[in-house]
Motif scaffolding. Structure first.
Motif, PDB file in Angstrom:
ATOM      1  N   ILE A 118       9.852 -26.663  54.034  1.00  0.00           N
ATOM      2  CA  ILE A 118       8.932 -26.269  55.102  1.00  0.00           C
ATOM      3  C   ILE A 118       9.698 -25.946  56.384  1.00  0.00           C
ATOM      4  CG2 ILE A 118       7.065 -27.065  56.606  1.00  0.00           C
ATOM      5  CD1 ILE A 118       6.083 -26.380  53.850  1.00  0.00           C
ATOM      6  N   GLU A 119      10.639 -26.788  56.751  1.00  0.00           N
ATOM      7  CA  GLU A 119      11.400 -26.557  57.976  1.00  0.00           C
ATOM      8  C   GLU A 119      12.256 -25.292  57.879  1.00  0.00           C
ATOM      9  OE1 GLU A 119      11.211 -28.085  60.932  1.00  0.00           O
ATOM     10  OE2 GLU A 119       9.467 -29.043  59.984  1.00  0.00           O
ATOM     11  N   THR A 120      12.744 -25.010  56.687  1.00  0.00           N
ATOM     12  CA  THR A 120      13.627 -23.859  56.506  1.00  0.00           C
ATOM     13  C   THR A 120      12.874 -22.540  56.591  1.00  0.00           C
ATOM     14  OG1 THR A 120      15.123 -25.169  55.112  1.00  0.00           O
ATOM     15  CG2 THR A 120      15.267 -22.764  54.924  1.00  0.00           C
ATOM     16  N   ILE A 121      11.702 -22.484  55.996  1.00  0.00           N
ATOM     17  CA  ILE A 121      10.985 -21.203  55.921  1.00  0.00           C
ATOM     18  C   ILE A 121       9.921 -21.051  57.002  1.00  0.00           C
ATOM     19  CG2 ILE A 121      11.401 -21.048  53.443  1.00  0.00           C
ATOM     20  CD1 ILE A 121       8.519 -21.856  52.937  1.00  0.00           C
ATOM     21  N   LYS A 122       9.713 -22.077  57.810  1.00  0.00           N
ATOM     22  CA  LYS A 122       8.671 -22.003  58.838  1.00  0.00           C
ATOM     23  C   LYS A 122       8.878 -20.843  59.809  1.00  0.00           C
ATOM     24  CE  LYS A 122       7.194 -25.852  60.512  1.00  0.00           C
ATOM     25  NZ  LYS A 122       7.139 -27.121  61.298  1.00  0.00           N
ATOM     26  N   PRO A 123      10.082 -20.617  60.336  1.00  0.00           N
ATOM     27  CA  PRO A 123      10.244 -19.474  61.255  1.00  0.00           C
ATOM     28  C   PRO A 123       9.914 -18.136  60.591  1.00  0.00           C
ATOM     29  CG  PRO A 123      12.091 -20.985  61.453  1.00  0.00           C
ATOM     30  CD  PRO A 123      11.319 -21.415  60.245  1.00  0.00           C
ATOM     31  N   ARG A 124      10.345 -17.975  59.333  1.00  0.00           N
ATOM     32  CA  ARG A 124      10.063 -16.723  58.631  1.00  0.00           C
ATOM     33  C   ARG A 124       8.574 -16.578  58.324  1.00  0.00           C
ATOM     34  NH1 ARG A 124      10.964 -11.558  58.388  1.00  0.00           N
ATOM     35  NH2 ARG A 124      11.007 -10.685  56.283  1.00  0.00           N
ATOM     36  N   SER A 125       7.914 -17.682  58.042  1.00  0.00           N
ATOM     37  CA  SER A 125       6.474 -17.610  57.753  1.00  0.00           C
ATOM     38  C   SER A 125       5.703 -17.140  58.978  1.00  0.00           C
ATOM     39  CB  SER A 125       5.951 -18.976  57.290  1.00  0.00           C
ATOM     40  OG  SER A 125       5.945 -19.927  58.353  1.00  0.00           O
ATOM     41  N   ALA A 126       6.148 -17.541  60.167  1.00  0.00           N
ATOM     42  CA  ALA A 126       5.493 -17.076  61.391  1.00  0.00           C
ATOM     43  C   ALA A 126       5.668 -15.573  61.558  1.00  0.00           C
ATOM     44  CB  ALA A 126       6.061 -17.822  62.593  1.00  0.00           C
ATOM     45  N   GLU A 127       6.850 -15.053  61.224  1.00  0.00           N
ATOM     46  CA  GLU A 127       7.091 -13.614  61.315  1.00  0.00           C
ATOM     47  C   GLU A 127       6.228 -12.841  60.330  1.00  0.00           C
ATOM     48  OE1 GLU A 127      11.852 -14.053  62.510  1.00  0.00           O
ATOM     49  OE2 GLU A 127      11.235 -13.220  60.565  1.00  0.00           O
ATOM     50  N   LEU A 128       5.996 -13.413  59.164  1.00  0.00           N
ATOM     51  CA  LEU A 128       5.228 -12.732  58.115  1.00  0.00           C
ATOM     52  C   LEU A 128       3.721 -12.957  58.245  1.00  0.00           C
ATOM     53  CD1 LEU A 128       7.479 -13.615  55.042  1.00  0.00           C
ATOM     54  CD2 LEU A 128       7.350 -11.427  56.235  1.00  0.00           C
ATOM     55  N   SER A 143      12.468 -14.589  42.216  1.00  0.00           N
ATOM     56  CA  SER A 143      13.280 -15.412  43.121  1.00  0.00           C
ATOM     57  C   SER A 143      12.946 -16.887  42.957  1.00  0.00           C
ATOM     58  CB  SER A 143      13.039 -14.994  44.573  1.00  0.00           C
ATOM     59  OG  SER A 143      13.387 -13.643  44.776  1.00  0.00           O
ATOM     60  N   THR A 144      13.948 -17.714  42.902  1.00  0.00           N
ATOM     61  CA  THR A 144      13.752 -19.163  42.801  1.00  0.00           C
ATOM     62  C   THR A 144      14.806 -19.865  43.649  1.00  0.00           C
ATOM     63  OG1 THR A 144      15.172 -19.364  40.858  1.00  0.00           O
ATOM     64  CG2 THR A 144      12.822 -19.038  40.449  1.00  0.00           C
ATOM     65  N   VAL A 145      14.583 -21.163  43.836  1.00  0.00           N
ATOM     66  CA  VAL A 145      15.586 -22.036  44.442  1.00  0.00           C
ATOM     67  C   VAL A 145      15.839 -23.165  43.453  1.00  0.00           C
ATOM     68  CG1 VAL A 145      16.188 -23.561  46.349  1.00  0.00           C
ATOM     69  CG2 VAL A 145      14.802 -21.515  46.779  1.00  0.00           C
ATOM     70  N   ALA A 146      17.076 -23.369  43.058  1.00  0.00           N
ATOM     71  CA  ALA A 146      17.439 -24.433  42.119  1.00  0.00           C
ATOM     72  C   ALA A 146      18.437 -25.357  42.801  1.00  0.00           C
ATOM     73  CB  ALA A 146      18.034 -23.841  40.841  1.00  0.00           C
ATOM     74  N   ILE A 147      18.057 -26.609  42.965  1.00  0.00           N
ATOM     75  CA  ILE A 147      18.854 -27.585  43.711  1.00  0.00           C
ATOM     76  C   ILE A 147      19.487 -28.582  42.735  1.00  0.00           C
ATOM     77  CG2 ILE A 147      18.777 -29.418  45.435  1.00  0.00           C
ATOM     78  CD1 ILE A 147      16.399 -27.951  46.711  1.00  0.00           C
ATOM     79  N   ALA A 194      23.525 -20.514  51.831  1.00  0.00           N
ATOM     80  CA  ALA A 194      23.055 -19.937  50.567  1.00  0.00           C
ATOM     81  C   ALA A 194      21.708 -20.518  50.154  1.00  0.00           C
ATOM     82  CB  ALA A 194      24.096 -20.172  49.475  1.00  0.00           C
ATOM     83  N   LEU A 195      21.567 -21.823  50.307  1.00  0.00           N
ATOM     84  CA  LEU A 195      20.316 -22.474  49.922  1.00  0.00           C
ATOM     85  C   LEU A 195      19.168 -22.041  50.837  1.00  0.00           C
ATOM     86  CD1 LEU A 195      19.702 -24.481  47.651  1.00  0.00           C
ATOM     87  CD2 LEU A 195      19.925 -26.328  49.313  1.00  0.00           C
ATOM     88  N   ASP A 196      19.444 -21.979  52.129  1.00  0.00           N
ATOM     89  CA  ASP A 196      18.413 -21.556  53.080  1.00  0.00           C
ATOM     90  C   ASP A 196      17.997 -20.109  52.826  1.00  0.00           C
ATOM     91  OD1 ASP A 196      18.762 -24.050  54.121  1.00  0.00           O
ATOM     92  OD2 ASP A 196      19.606 -23.410  56.047  1.00  0.00           O
ATOM     93  N   ALA A 197      18.976 -19.247  52.546  1.00  0.00           N
ATOM     94  CA  ALA A 197      18.655 -17.844  52.281  1.00  0.00           C
ATOM     95  C   ALA A 197      17.812 -17.707  51.019  1.00  0.00           C
ATOM     96  CB  ALA A 197      19.936 -17.026  52.148  1.00  0.00           C
ATOM     97  N   ALA A 198      18.097 -18.522  50.005  1.00  0.00           N
ATOM     98  CA  ALA A 198      17.308 -18.478  48.776  1.00  0.00           C
ATOM     99  C   ALA A 198      15.867 -18.890  49.042  1.00  0.00           C
ATOM    100  CB  ALA A 198      17.942 -19.373  47.717  1.00  0.00           C
ATOM    101  N   ALA A 199      15.666 -19.890  49.883  1.00  0.00           N
ATOM    102  CA  ALA A 199      14.311 -20.343  50.205  1.00  0.00           C
ATOM    103  C   ALA A 199      13.528 -19.260  50.940  1.00  0.00           C
ATOM    104  CB  ALA A 199      14.373 -21.618  51.048  1.00  0.00           C
TER     105      ALA A 199
END
Length: 358
Positions: A24-34, A143-147, A163-168
């Motif tokens: 949530i913290e990683t993609i929150k800024p991008r979600s606001a843009e979208l 697209s997926t994220v595998a941790i 890399a992980l943040d970009a994948a998210a």
């Protein structure tokens, strides 16, 4: 765009909540843009027992309160991101159970996956889940994220990396694009939507949010009206999107859609004992297929109780319009409207009044 982010593990002390928080913290800024709203939810908070509904989920007949609540949550979402561990080469039973509860609510919505595990980083769980979700007409993302827990976590928290943040962010980007593309498919399955006269078409009420599409439709449809009557003083040609938005709040307007395109519309409202029908239009490349007649009859079928006649207006030289209306039983009134247009009326049969009042 409403994105439901599901944490699937219910095991005490599981890593899932930490992965969810990082995501949530990683993609929150991008979600606001979208323009995407992120709605985090732990499946454990739903208290869903193992499927206990008597009717098949495809019936939509839910007897249990927990099922109705879950149905409302899923129905309101436009897409999903699932945060899931891998248990014995598969997805958690909690996720499978939550999927099995519903049917229509899942259809034509994208689903992305963020998995975590040891040897395979949870990827076998995702592969297992994809076999199930496609049966529900969910559309899994590429697209997926595998941790991998040993490599990407520290002290019970996900350790962010570029890399992980970009994948998210990539998962969110693909999810939102696909959710927009699938919107026509989702709309066709919603309550209150009826099949249209063309293959794959459907009719639904138009809202103020549809003002841009209605504005474009009007500019396309009413050019012929202006040319035929030798005037540019045609309201439908001159209205701004904001003006269209305003009248969409006061008229009941039905739109005919196909593959995300608004093909036609008609609006209605009651004035005293008259049922007014207006803005009947069909895009030029779909004329001659009976769509205008179909929309007109749809407007007539919606007439409210105690109305005595249907009233509509058209230009005095709009020959195609006049032919359509007269073939459907409309007669020209003795007086023209103030703007010079012709008023046509059609009496509502007395038997229809009795049926409606009863």
């Amino acid at each position: 765009m409403r994105v439901l982010v599901l944490a699937c593990s219910t095991r005490p002390g599981a890593l899932g909540p930490a992965v969810l928080d990082w995501l949530i913290e990683t993609i929150k800024p991008r979600s606001a843009e979208l323009g995407a709203e992120l709605v985090p939810l732990a499946l454990g908070d739903l208290d869903l027992p193992f499927l206990d509904e008597e009717e098949h989920p495809s019936s939509g007949l839910y007897q249990r309160e927990h099922t109705r609540r879950w149905s409302e949550i899923v129905d309101a979402a436009d897409g999903f991101i699932v945060v899931t561990p891998e248990y014995n080469y598969g997805m958690p039973a909690t996720l499978k159970n939550a999927l099995d509860y519903l049917s229509r609510e899942w259809a034509w919505k994208p689903m992305g996956f963020v998995s975590y595990g040891n040897t395979s980083a949870g990827t076998r769980s995702v592969q297992h889940a994809k076999q199930v979700v496609t049966t529900l007409r969910l559309v899994p993302l590429g697209s997926t994220v595998a941790i991998r827990i040993a490599d990407a976590t520290e002290n019970g928290q996900v350790r962010p990396t570029p890399a992980l943040d970009a994948a998210a962010v990539g998962v969110l980007d693909e999810l939102v694009r696909l959710a927009h593309a699938l919107l026509p498919m989702r709309e066709a399955t919603r309550a209150g939507v009826r099949p249209g006269p063309l293959p794959g078409s459907y009719v639904r009420p138009l809202t103020p949010d549809d003002a841009p599409q209605v504005t474009v439709l009007q500019r396309c449809c009413w050019v012929d009206e202006a040319l035929a009557n030798d005037t540019l003083a045609v309201p439908a040609l001159r209205e701004s999107p904001e003006q269209v938005r305003q009248w969409l709040t006061t008229w009941h307007t039905m739109g005919l859609w196909q593959d995300g395109r608004l093909l036609g519309m008609v609006r209605t409202r009651r004035v005293d004992t008259d049922w007014h029908v207006g803005r009947l239009g069909v895009v030029p490349d779909h004329r001659g297929q009976g769509l205008g007649r179909s929309l007109l009859r749809l407007a007539e079928a919606a007439v409210e109780p105690d109305c005595r006649r249907i009233v509509l207006f058209t230009g005095p030289k709009s020959r195609q319009n006049l032919n359509l209306y007269q073939s459907e039983g409309y007669q020209q009134a003795s007086l023209a409207a103030d703007d010079g247009s012709i008023r046509l009326t059609k009496a509502i049969p007395a038997k229809q009044h009795l049926a409606e009042s009863s």
